[in-house]
Design a protein around this motif. Structure first.
Motif, short mmCIF file in Angstrom:
data_model
loop_
_atom_site.label_atom_id
_atom_site.label_comp_id
_atom_site.label_asym_id
_atom_site.label_seq_id
_atom_site.Cartn_x
_atom_site.Cartn_y
_atom_site.Cartn_z
N LYS A 219 38.90 52.36 32.37
CA LYS A 219 39.38 53.73 32.14
C LYS A 219 40.22 54.27 33.30
CE LYS A 219 35.83 55.08 28.84
NZ LYS A 219 34.53 55.75 28.63
N THR A 220 40.09 53.64 34.47
CA THR A 220 40.92 54.06 35.62
C THR A 220 42.05 53.07 35.87
OG1 THR A 220 39.27 53.00 37.07
CG2 THR A 220 39.09 55.38 36.76
N ASN A 221 42.38 52.30 34.82
CA ASN A 221 43.52 51.37 34.85
C ASN A 221 43.41 50.28 35.92
OD1 ASN A 221 44.90 52.74 32.73
ND2 ASN A 221 45.50 54.30 34.21
N ARG A 222 42.18 49.86 36.20
CA ARG A 222 41.98 48.76 37.16
C ARG A 222 41.42 47.56 36.38
NH1 ARG A 222 39.10 50.78 42.56
NH2 ARG A 222 39.76 48.68 43.16
N VAL A 223 42.25 47.09 35.45
CA VAL A 223 41.82 46.05 34.51
C VAL A 223 41.52 44.74 35.22
CG1 VAL A 223 42.43 44.78 32.41
CG2 VAL A 223 43.19 47.14 32.69
N GLU A 224 42.32 44.40 36.25
CA GLU A 224 42.11 43.13 36.96
C GLU A 224 40.74 43.12 37.64
OE1 GLU A 224 44.07 40.69 36.39
OE2 GLU A 224 45.42 42.02 35.28
N LYS A 225 40.37 44.25 38.22
CA LYS A 225 39.05 44.37 38.85
C LYS A 225 37.95 44.22 37.80
CE LYS A 225 36.00 45.58 42.05
NZ LYS A 225 35.59 44.62 43.10
N ALA A 226 38.17 44.81 36.64
CA ALA A 226 37.20 44.72 35.55
C ALA A 226 37.05 43.27 35.08
CB ALA A 226 37.63 45.62 34.40
N LEU A 227 38.17 42.54 35.01
CA LEU A 227 38.13 41.13 34.59
C LEU A 227 37.34 40.28 35.60
CD1 LEU A 227 41.80 40.73 33.32
CD2 LEU A 227 39.74 40.39 31.93
N LEU A 228 37.50 40.58 36.88
CA LEU A 228 36.75 39.86 37.92
C LEU A 228 35.25 40.12 37.78
CD1 LEU A 228 39.03 40.44 41.06
CD2 LEU A 228 38.60 38.26 39.91
N LEU A 229 34.91 41.37 37.45
CA LEU A 229 33.50 41.71 37.27
C LEU A 229 32.91 41.00 36.06
CD1 LEU A 229 33.43 45.52 38.11
CD2 LEU A 229 32.10 43.74 39.25
N LEU A 230 33.72 40.82 35.01
CA LEU A 230 33.26 40.08 33.83
C LEU A 230 32.94 38.63 34.21
CD1 LEU A 230 32.83 40.46 30.72
CD2 LEU A 230 35.08 39.42 30.44
N GLU A 231 33.80 38.06 35.05
CA GLU A 231 33.56 36.68 35.53
C GLU A 231 32.28 36.62 36.36
OE1 GLU A 231 36.81 34.83 37.57
OE2 GLU A 231 38.28 35.45 36.07
N GLU A 232 32.12 37.62 37.25
CA GLU A 232 30.92 37.67 38.10
C GLU A 232 29.66 37.79 37.25
OE1 GLU A 232 29.00 40.76 41.29
OE2 GLU A 232 31.16 40.37 41.50
N MET A 233 29.77 38.60 36.22
CA MET A 233 28.65 38.81 35.30
C MET A 233 28.23 37.49 34.64
SD MET A 233 28.70 41.59 32.23
CE MET A 233 27.22 41.99 31.30
N ASP A 234 29.24 36.71 34.26
CA ASP A 234 29.00 35.40 33.64
C ASP A 234 28.37 34.43 34.65
OD1 ASP A 234 29.28 33.46 31.46
OD2 ASP A 234 30.80 32.54 32.74
N GLU A 235 28.87 34.46 35.88
CA GLU A 235 28.35 33.59 36.94
C GLU A 235 26.88 33.90 37.27
OE1 GLU A 235 31.03 34.26 40.14
OE2 GLU A 235 32.70 33.18 39.19
N LYS A 236 26.51 35.18 37.12
CA LYS A 236 25.13 35.59 37.41
C LYS A 236 24.17 35.22 36.28
CE LYS A 236 25.97 37.93 41.31
NZ LYS A 236 25.39 37.54 42.60
N GLY A 237 24.73 34.69 35.18
CA GLY A 237 23.88 34.24 34.08
C GLY A 237 23.54 35.29 33.06
#
Length: 444
Positions: A219-237
């Protein structure tokens, strides 16, 4: 037996046992019985029965416990009877039954839901004076209430008070603060710093933590940061979170990165086996926006095949795509299909069709639908009026447009920039006609 049934969640059978008990001449319900019954009726949503039993036990000379009072408080707040809830809290004190931390939590939560945030805050201050030690659930509720009200400084102040009260923040506490920061439109860096702070303090982020952050960064137009968090979320299981994917897919679509949005959508389906109705609706909407209507229709049909019933958002998304492709009659037919399938159209559904009729069908069909809306349960809004006003202006029906503007004004609706543009364009055309017919003499 009653307590065992309560513990096992057989709330419906508790009343049967109570009736059997009452039929025994020498076995009368006591405070424990009433406490279990009132709690059971509260959980079953039978609020009137719970209130009746509360009055019955008092008539029988029994004194309600703090747990019983607290259950009734929650029921009164749920029913919107705020003053009765507050009177009950006062009665509790007068009867010498000290409120517990659970009682105060219900009072704070109930007052917060009723929009009485200052009163909820006052309850917190009062419990501290009375020497009641707040727990993390109470503090989380208070932080949530203050955050939703936009009082982020007060929310953080409560958070900072937790250590002096020997009340340790948990993951819910941090989630609540982070969510409040995003909702108050604080800089995204502040939310990010709280995320780091929780990890430093040994609090393990939950799936919901990541979902809040991903949605907030989108919502604050920081899509790349959001995509990195999605990857981190996946890495955390963590299992794939449809809400997080939905936020990202929508943001990528808004940025016209349709292929990237579709890749995430396919990834979600592969990892989950299926997707939620809301994620389908978002993808259908963006396919419609970029002119891939066939793909949007395929997704809509895929939803139904997988047993994922299209909701109002999915229908609206497909109808919007059809209107963009000038398939007005098909969109109108889908509105009827939607109703036949038991999915109730909302105001947006009607505005989508109205917009299509106004753009391509001329004023008559649009005015007919507008009239039907005014005589139905669907109340027209500013978008509805502006759509019709623009349609009348483009058709050169300036007298009708003027009447509608007065009607809009009386209802408190404002004209948008597109409407003003349509009116000025229509007036300009009329002015040109007058100039040519008067030999270029001009008129204003």
């Amino acid at each position: 037996m009653i307590l065992m049934l309560m513990q096992e969640g057989h709330h419906d059978k508790v009343h049967e046992l109570y009736n059997e008990m009452c039929n025994e001449r020498n076995c009368f319900p006591d405070t424990v019985t009433y406490s279990a019954l009132i709690s059971a009726f509260g959980k079953l949503g039978r609020d009137d029965s719970a209130i009746r039993l509360f009055d019955e036990m008092k008539d029988n000379g029994l004194h309600p416990t703090a747990k019983i009072y607290t259950t009734l408080l929650a029921i009164f707040f749920k029913l919107g009877k705020v003053e009765q809830a507050l009177s009950l809290a006062q009665e509790m004190k007068e009867k010498g039954c000290p409120p517990t931390v659970f009682t105060y939590t219900e009072l704070i939560r109930g007052l917060g839901r009723a929009g009485r945030v200052d009163d909820a805050y006052a309850i917190y201050k009062n419990l501290l004076k009375e020497g009641c030690k707040p727990d993390v659930v109470l503090m989380n509720n208070l932080i949530n209430i203050l955050g939703k009200e936009g009082r982020i400084e007060d929310a953080i102040k409560i958070f900072n008070e937790m250590s002096s009260l020997h009340c340790t923040p948990n993951v819910v506490t941090y989630n609540t603060v982070i969510k409040a920061l995003f909702e108050s439109r604080a800089p995204a860096s502040e939310s990010a710093s709280w995320f780091e702070k929780m990890k430093v303090n040994g609090i393990v982020p939950s799936s919901f933590t990541y979902s809040i952050l991903i949605d907030g960064f989108c919502k604050t137009n920081r899509v790349e940061k959001a995509l990195l968090l999605l990857e981190e979320m996946d890495e955390k299981g963590f299992p794939p979170c449809p809400a997080a994917y939905c936020s990202l897919i929508n943001s990528l679509g808004k940025a016209k990165r349709y292929e990237a949005a579709n890749e995430l959508f396919q990834e979600l389906k592969e990892n989950c086996g299926r997707s939620s109705a809301r994620v389908y609706a978002v993808m259908i909407k963006h396919f419609g926006k970029c002119g891939r209507l066939d793909d949007a229709v395929d997704l809509f049909n895929e939803m139904k095949k997988l047993g994922c019933s299209p909701d109002v958002y999915a229908y609206n998304a497909l109808m919007s795509g059809m209107v963009r492709a000038d398939m007005i009659d098909e969109a109108h037919s889908l509105l009827k299909v939607m109703e036949e399938n038991g999915c109730i159209p909302d105001l947006n559904s009607h505005n989508i069709i109205l917009n299509g009729l106004a753009r391509t069908g001329g004023p008559n069909r649009a005015l007919e639908m507008f009239s039907k809306m005014k005589h139905s349960k669907i109340e027209p809004d500013a978008v509805t009026y502006n759509t019709i006003l623009g349609c009348l202006s483009r058709a050169g029906l300036l007298e009708e447009a003027a009447k509608l503007m007065k009607e809009m004004d009386s209802k408190g609706f404002e004209y948008d920039l597109i409407t003003y543009s349509s009116i000025l364009e229509a007036v300009g055309k009329v002015d040109d006609i007058h100039k040519s017919s008067s030999g270029g003499s001009g008129m204003t």
